[in-house]
Design a protein around this motif. Structure first.
Motif, PDB file in Angstrom:
ATOM      1  N   ILE A  12       0.792  -1.228   0.000  1.00 18.92           N
ATOM      2  CA  ILE A  12       0.000   0.000   0.000  1.00 18.92           C
ATOM      3  C   ILE A  12       0.827   1.283   0.000  1.00 18.92           C
ATOM      4  O   ILE A  12       0.321   2.331  -0.361  1.00 18.92           O
ATOM      5  CB  ILE A  12      -1.001   0.036   1.182  1.00 18.92           C
ATOM      6  CG1 ILE A  12      -0.272  -0.069   2.510  1.00 18.92           C
ATOM      7  CG2 ILE A  12      -2.050  -1.027   1.022  1.00 18.92           C
ATOM      8  CD1 ILE A  12      -1.189   0.109   3.709  1.00 18.92           C
ATOM      9  N   PRO A  37       3.270   2.588  -1.901  1.00 19.73           N
ATOM     10  CA  PRO A  37       3.347   3.414  -3.111  1.00 19.73           C
ATOM     11  C   PRO A  37       2.056   4.203  -3.357  1.00 19.73           C
ATOM     12  O   PRO A  37       2.118   5.366  -3.767  1.00 19.73           O
ATOM     13  CB  PRO A  37       3.597   2.401  -4.229  1.00 19.73           C
ATOM     14  CG  PRO A  37       4.213   1.230  -3.550  1.00 19.73           C
ATOM     15  CD  PRO A  37       3.580   1.186  -2.190  1.00 19.73           C
ATOM     16  N   ILE A  38       0.909   3.587  -3.068  1.00 20.51           N
ATOM     17  CA  ILE A  38      -0.365   4.299  -3.266  1.00 20.51           C
ATOM     18  C   ILE A  38      -0.451   5.453  -2.278  1.00 20.51           C
ATOM     19  O   ILE A  38      -0.852   6.568  -2.625  1.00 20.51           O
ATOM     20  CB  ILE A  38      -1.589   3.386  -3.036  1.00 20.51           C
ATOM     21  CG1 ILE A  38      -1.379   2.041  -3.710  1.00 20.51           C
ATOM     22  CG2 ILE A  38      -2.854   4.041  -3.530  1.00 20.51           C
ATOM     23  CD1 ILE A  38      -2.515   1.074  -3.456  1.00 20.51           C
ATOM     24  N   HIS A  44       1.924   7.115  -0.797  1.00 21.71           N
ATOM     25  CA  HIS A  44       2.825   8.233  -1.058  1.00 21.71           C
ATOM     26  C   HIS A  44       2.574   8.890  -2.407  1.00 21.71           C
ATOM     27  O   HIS A  44       2.920  10.047  -2.604  1.00 21.71           O
ATOM     28  CB  HIS A  44       4.274   7.800  -0.844  1.00 21.71           C
ATOM     29  CG  HIS A  44       4.590   7.728   0.632  1.00 21.71           C
ATOM     30  ND1 HIS A  44       5.769   7.285   1.143  1.00 21.71           N
ATOM     31  CD2 HIS A  44       3.827   8.077   1.706  1.00 21.71           C
ATOM     32  CE1 HIS A  44       5.734   7.358   2.475  1.00 21.71           C
ATOM     33  NE2 HIS A  44       4.553   7.814   2.827  1.00 21.71           N
ATOM     34  N   ARG A  45       1.924   8.153  -3.322  1.00 25.42           N
ATOM     35  CA  ARG A  45       1.454   8.803  -4.551  1.00 25.42           C
ATOM     36  C   ARG A  45       0.404   9.847  -4.169  1.00 25.42           C
ATOM     37  O   ARG A  45       0.383  10.955  -4.693  1.00 25.42           O
ATOM     38  CB  ARG A  45       0.856   7.749  -5.499  1.00 25.42           C
ATOM     39  CG  ARG A  45       0.582   8.271  -6.898  1.00 25.42           C
ATOM     40  CD  ARG A  45       0.061   7.161  -7.803  1.00 25.42           C
ATOM     41  NE  ARG A  45       1.094   6.196  -8.123  1.00 25.42           N
ATOM     42  CZ  ARG A  45       0.996   4.888  -7.873  1.00 25.42           C
ATOM     43  NH1 ARG A  45      -0.086   4.396  -7.338  1.00 25.42           N
ATOM     44  NH2 ARG A  45       1.980   4.070  -8.180  1.00 25.42           N
ATOM     45  N   LEU A  69       1.988  12.813  -2.102  1.00 22.69           N
ATOM     46  CA  LEU A  69       2.663  13.800  -2.953  1.00 22.69           C
ATOM     47  C   LEU A  69       1.725  14.949  -3.322  1.00 22.69           C
ATOM     48  O   LEU A  69       2.150  16.097  -3.433  1.00 22.69           O
ATOM     49  CB  LEU A  69       3.166  13.126  -4.234  1.00 22.69           C
ATOM     50  CG  LEU A  69       4.621  12.650  -4.265  1.00 22.69           C
ATOM     51  CD1 LEU A  69       4.920  12.021  -5.622  1.00 22.69           C
ATOM     52  CD2 LEU A  69       5.603  13.786  -3.998  1.00 22.69           C
ATOM     53  N   LYS A 100      17.602   8.726  -0.068  1.00 27.64           N
ATOM     54  CA  LYS A 100      17.491   8.249  -1.447  1.00 27.64           C
ATOM     55  C   LYS A 100      16.009   8.133  -1.852  1.00 27.64           C
ATOM     56  O   LYS A 100      15.617   8.479  -2.968  1.00 27.64           O
ATOM     57  CB  LYS A 100      18.181   6.881  -1.567  1.00 27.64           C
ATOM     58  CG  LYS A 100      18.868   6.658  -2.902  1.00 27.64           C
ATOM     59  CD  LYS A 100      19.690   5.393  -2.865  1.00 27.64           C
ATOM     60  CE  LYS A 100      19.087   4.337  -3.767  1.00 27.64           C
ATOM     61  NZ  LYS A 100      19.669   3.015  -3.586  1.00 27.64           N
ATOM     62  N   TYR A 101      15.216   7.652  -0.898  1.00 30.65           N
ATOM     63  CA  TYR A 101      13.768   7.522  -1.142  1.00 30.65           C
ATOM     64  C   TYR A 101      13.145   8.903  -1.372  1.00 30.65           C
ATOM     65  O   TYR A 101      12.355   9.099  -2.295  1.00 30.65           O
ATOM     66  CB  TYR A 101      13.125   6.822   0.051  1.00 30.65           C
ATOM     67  CG  TYR A 101      11.639   6.558  -0.083  1.00 30.65           C
ATOM     68  CD1 TYR A 101      11.169   5.421  -0.729  1.00 30.65           C
ATOM     69  CD2 TYR A 101      10.696   7.442   0.460  1.00 30.65           C
ATOM     70  CE1 TYR A 101       9.818   5.165  -0.845  1.00 30.65           C
ATOM     71  CE2 TYR A 101       9.338   7.196   0.349  1.00 30.65           C
ATOM     72  CZ  TYR A 101       8.902   6.055  -0.301  1.00 30.65           C
ATOM     73  OH  TYR A 101       7.549   5.813  -0.405  1.00 30.65           O
ATOM     74  N   GLY A 129      14.096  10.138  -4.717  1.00 32.32           N
ATOM     75  CA  GLY A 129      13.322   9.430  -5.728  1.00 32.32           C
ATOM     76  C   GLY A 129      11.895   9.938  -5.794  1.00 32.32           C
ATOM     77  O   GLY A 129      11.312  10.084  -6.866  1.00 32.32           O
ATOM     78  N   LEU A 130      11.354  10.230  -4.631  1.00 31.01           N
ATOM     79  CA  LEU A 130       9.988  10.748  -4.551  1.00 31.01           C
ATOM     80  C   LEU A 130       9.922  12.174  -5.105  1.00 31.01           C
ATOM     81  O   LEU A 130       8.875  12.636  -5.531  1.00 31.01           O
ATOM     82  CB  LEU A 130       9.547  10.725  -3.077  1.00 31.01           C
ATOM     83  CG  LEU A 130       8.096  10.496  -2.715  1.00 31.01           C
ATOM     84  CD1 LEU A 130       7.528   9.276  -3.409  1.00 31.01           C
ATOM     85  CD2 LEU A 130       7.961  10.335  -1.209  1.00 31.01           C
ATOM     86  N   GLY A 131      11.075  12.845  -5.085  1.00 36.49           N
ATOM     87  CA  GLY A 131      11.129  14.210  -5.601  1.00 36.49           C
ATOM     88  C   GLY A 131      10.775  15.244  -4.547  1.00 36.49           C
ATOM     89  O   GLY A 131      10.270  16.306  -4.876  1.00 36.49           O
TER      90      GLY A 131
END
Lengths: 139, 216
Positions: free
Chosen positions: B87, B89-90, B92-93, B96, B127-128, B131-133
């Protein structure tokens, strides 16, 4: 009377021809729809509902050029996952891991048919024979 | 006559709903207690709301972060780990979107607690974040002692994380909204786009709220 028979024959013939022509379509649809379900269950969390990925962490599935260039590797990636691999997708570099998936060749074919024909991609059907062949050449 | 009464009833119900909409304060969640205090020489009963207790963690820059680092801030907390395949990735998408909405707001922050500090070291978190920006100090990825994080999770009224047999972690996907007094003001399903959109609205309501005590 004659006209009716001819019209009937034409109708029957056209139905037969149409169904023959859609034999491939049928196969495509079966793979695609099955793949859609599997994608939702196993891929969508990370790769997103529109195959958009996640920033620079998870690559999107919208780069048709990448998919075409690596066509023969796709089954291996889905099956074995990736570890510390560098992928350049849409000109951006992605380094990271992807979990392996315990799936049968036919299910991998379904997922690949879905992915390579969604999100702006159009590469046609990936059959379970294609997948079985490609899996033999995994690096 | 009966029809008229029904009509009036419907109108009243509608009006009730309407006025509910305008109520622009968020509830305070959690356990509450009472305390008798002396105010202006009179004894009055005051309500004590549950608050988030003190903590000490490290963020993705290696900076020490305590409750004082969040003083005067509204914030959203969640629990995750960087290698989470399910879950996170969802979540943190969706997070964002929250980040992009409020990243230039000085009194708002996001804190994401790693529940896998063994793997999620400071460099891994950095690093995460890259990557997440995410840049700057509006979204902190925190790690610390595992027990501290797990114990703290219960104060946010989320399920205490567990390690499952597959060496993965079972945890909630909730985003918890905390006000400047460290009260819980909302809890949202971080995997649900619509619920996160509702949270963005609630953050705006909370920011509009004055710092005075809320009568409730």
């Amino acid at each position: 009377m004659k006209f009716k028979i001819i019209a009937g024959l034409v109708l029957v013939l056209s139905v037969i021809i149409a169904s023959c022509g859609s034999q491939e379509d049928m196969e495509f649809k079966r793979y695609y729809l099955g793949g859609e379900q599997l994608y939702k269950q196993r891929c969508q969390n990370c790769h997103g509902t529109k195959g958009e990925g996640l920033s620079n962490l998870i690559p999107p599935l919208t780069d048709s050029t990448f998919l075409k260039t690596n066509k023969k590797q796709l089954a291996c990636i889905v099956n074995n996952g990736l570890k510390g691999a560098l992928l350049v997708v849409h000109g951006k570099s992605f380094v990271g891991d992807m979990p392996a998936n315990d799936m049968s060749p036919v299910d991998i074919a379904r997922v690949l048919t879905y992915v390579t024909n969604s999100f702006g991609n159009k590469m046609g059907t990936v059959t379970s024979e294609d997948v079985a062949r490609d899996l033999k050449d995994c690096k | 006559m009966r029809k008229l009464a029904t009509l009036i009833g419907v109108i009243l119900l509608y009006a009730a709903c309407k006025s509910e909409d305008k109520q622009a304060t968020l509830p305070i969640y959690g356990n509450r207690d009472t305390k008798t205090i002396t105010k202006d020489g009179k004894k009055v009963v005051d309500t004590i709301y549950q608050t988030i207790p003190a903590f000490k963690f490290v963020n993705q820059y290696g900076d020490s972060i305590t409750q004082n680092s969040l003083k005067g801030d509204i914030y959203v907390a969640d629990f995750f780990f960087t290698t989470c395949p399910s879950i996170c990735p969802i979540m943190h998408r969706n997070m964002l979107k929250v980040y992009n909405e409020f990243k230039n707001v000085s009194d708002f922050k996001i804190i994401s607690h790693s529940i896998d500090p063994k793997h999620d070291s400071v460099p891994v978190l950095k690093k995460y974040a890259d990557g997440l920006g995410i840049t700057g100090n509006s979204w902190w990825l925190l790690q610390g002692k595992k027990d501290d994080t797990y114990n703290l999770s219960t104060s946010y009224l989320v399920r205490r994380p567990e390690e499952s047999a597959k060496e993965l972690f079972i945890h909630d996907g909730y985003f918890v909204l905390i006000d400047k007094q460290k009260h819980i003001r909302g809890s949202y399903d971080g995997t649900d786009e619509k619920d996160v959109a509702r949270m963005i609205g609630d953050i705006k309501i909370l920011r509009a709220e004055t710092n005075t005590q809320i009568a409730q």
